[in-house]
Write a protein that holds these residues in place. Structure first.
Motif, PDB file in Angstrom:
ATOM      1  N   ASN A   1       0.880  -1.166   0.000  1.00 51.97           N
ATOM      2  CA  ASN A   1       0.000   0.000   0.000  1.00 51.97           C
ATOM      3  C   ASN A   1       0.921   1.220   0.000  1.00 51.97           C
ATOM      4  N   VAL A   2       1.019   1.870  -1.147  1.00 53.67           N
ATOM      5  CA  VAL A   2       1.942   2.992  -1.309  1.00 53.67           C
ATOM      6  C   VAL A   2       1.131   4.285  -1.348  1.00 53.67           C
ATOM      7  N   PHE A   3       1.631   5.324  -0.672  1.00 56.90           N
ATOM      8  CA  PHE A   3       0.866   6.579  -0.557  1.00 56.90           C
ATOM      9  C   PHE A   3       1.805   7.749  -0.326  1.00 56.90           C
TER      10      PHE A   3
ATOM     11  N   CYS B   1       2.849  -0.868   4.297  1.00 58.99           N
ATOM     12  CA  CYS B   1       2.397   0.491   3.986  1.00 58.99           C
ATOM     13  C   CYS B   1       3.641   1.346   3.807  1.00 58.99           C
ATOM     14  N   ALA B   2       3.832   1.848   2.575  1.00 63.04           N
ATOM     15  CA  ALA B   2       5.079   2.527   2.218  1.00 63.04           C
ATOM     16  C   ALA B   2       4.837   3.956   1.763  1.00 63.04           C
ATOM     17  N   SER B   3       5.687   4.848   2.226  1.00 64.03           N
ATOM     18  CA  SER B   3       5.630   6.250   1.830  1.00 64.03           C
ATOM     19  C   SER B   3       7.028   6.845   1.991  1.00 64.03           C
ATOM     20  N   HIS B   4       7.142   8.126   1.684  1.00 66.55           N
ATOM     21  CA  HIS B   4       8.397   8.829   1.936  1.00 66.55           C
ATOM     22  C   HIS B   4       8.386   9.521   3.292  1.00 66.55           C
ATOM     23  N   ASP B   5       7.370   9.246   4.118  1.00 72.62           N
ATOM     24  CA  ASP B   5       7.375   9.766   5.481  1.00 72.62           C
ATOM     25  C   ASP B   5       8.596   9.217   6.213  1.00 72.62           C
ATOM     26  N   LEU B   6       9.073   9.964   7.187  1.00 70.17           N
ATOM     27  CA  LEU B   6      10.159   9.445   8.006  1.00 70.17           C
ATOM     28  C   LEU B   6       9.670   8.254   8.820  1.00 70.17           C
TER      29      LEU B   6
ATOM     30  N   GLY C   1       8.868   3.340 -10.006  1.00 72.18           N
ATOM     31  CA  GLY C   1       8.269   4.347 -10.869  1.00 72.18           C
ATOM     32  C   GLY C   1       7.185   5.162 -10.204  1.00 72.18           C
ATOM     33  N   LEU C   2       7.270   5.351  -8.899  1.00 74.80           N
ATOM     34  CA  LEU C   2       6.183   5.970  -8.137  1.00 74.80           C
ATOM     35  C   LEU C   2       6.452   7.384  -7.622  1.00 74.80           C
ATOM     36  N   VAL C   3       7.612   7.933  -7.886  1.00 69.62           N
ATOM     37  CA  VAL C   3       7.898   9.289  -7.409  1.00 69.62           C
ATOM     38  C   VAL C   3       7.129  10.283  -8.278  1.00 69.62           C
ATOM     39  N   LEU C   4       6.383  11.164  -7.635  1.00 67.49           N
ATOM     40  CA  LEU C   4       5.621  12.181  -8.353  1.00 67.49           C
ATOM     41  C   LEU C   4       6.571  13.244  -8.886  1.00 67.49           C
ATOM     42  N   LYS C   5       6.431  13.564 -10.169  1.00 69.30           N
ATOM     43  CA  LYS C   5       7.339  14.501 -10.828  1.00 69.30           C
ATOM     44  C   LYS C   5       6.777  15.910 -10.924  1.00 69.30           C
TER      45      LYS C   5
ATOM     46  N   GLY D   1       7.976  14.804  -5.531  1.00 69.45           N
ATOM     47  CA  GLY D   1       8.957  14.148  -4.671  1.00 69.45           C
ATOM     48  C   GLY D   1       8.364  13.106  -3.742  1.00 69.45           C
ATOM     49  N   LEU D   2       7.057  13.182  -3.499  1.00 65.88           N
ATOM     50  CA  LEU D   2       6.392  12.156  -2.696  1.00 65.88           C
ATOM     51  C   LEU D   2       6.018  10.990  -3.600  1.00 65.88           C
TER      52      LEU D   2
END
Length: 165
Positions: A50-52, A81-86, A117-121, A127-128
């Motif tokens: 679950n990526v967000f 559950c994966a994100s770029h949150d710390l 391929g999930l980094v928002l451009k 970057g999220l």
């Protein structure tokens, strides 16, 4: 590049998600204990990724809560559950919410977002990570992929569950 939408405006991602039938590419994420873990750690298990973008938004938090509920009834399945949150923010959220059935993983200090391929451009969320769900069978084959069309909406939980049948 794939395309999703943020508040109805198109947003490109950094690449393409794995396709149904592909072997899941290896990944590395950072857990709430700051230790890295990888896809190999779940060998022989089904995986729901679950990526967000960020657990600090209502829709993202709702998806983590819902997948935590669903994970309670799933055997031989790791729900990540994966994100770029710390990692500390993910741990704080799951601890405060009492969420114990999901594994939190941060893309912090890893190439997870780029590899998938999930980094928002573009958009204010540049970057999220895009909102997506990837379901993998016990053999490591991708059984379901959803790049959620509108980042501000929840994923299709029923489709993810159906892929586990």
């Amino acid at each position: 590049m794939a395309t999703t939408n943020f508040q109805q405006d198109p947003v490109q991602t950094s690449g393409e998600l794995p396709a149904v039938g592909d072997t899941l590419p290896d990944f590395t994420l950072v857990g709430t204990d700051l230790a890295e873990f990888s896809a190999a750690d779940f060998s022989g298990q089904r995986i729901v990724l679950n990526v967000f973008p960020s657990v600090d938004t209502g829709v993202c938090a709702a998806s983590v809560r819902r997948f935590n509920e669903l994970a309670a009834g799933l055997e031989n399945t790791a729900v990540i559950c994966a994100s770029h949150d710390l990692p500390m923010a993910l741990g704080r959220f799951c601890g405060a919410e009492g969420l114990e059935n999901v594994i939190s993983g941060s893309g912090f200090r890893t190439s997870f977002g780029e590899d998938y391929g999930l980094v928002l451009k573009g958009s204010p969320l540049k970057g999220l990570l895009a909102r997506a769900v990837i379901v993998v069978d016990e053999a490591g084959k991708v059984a379901h992929v959803e790049l959620v069309d509108e980042i501000t909406t929840e994923p299709d939980y029923d489709a993810a569950l159906a892929a586990l049948q």
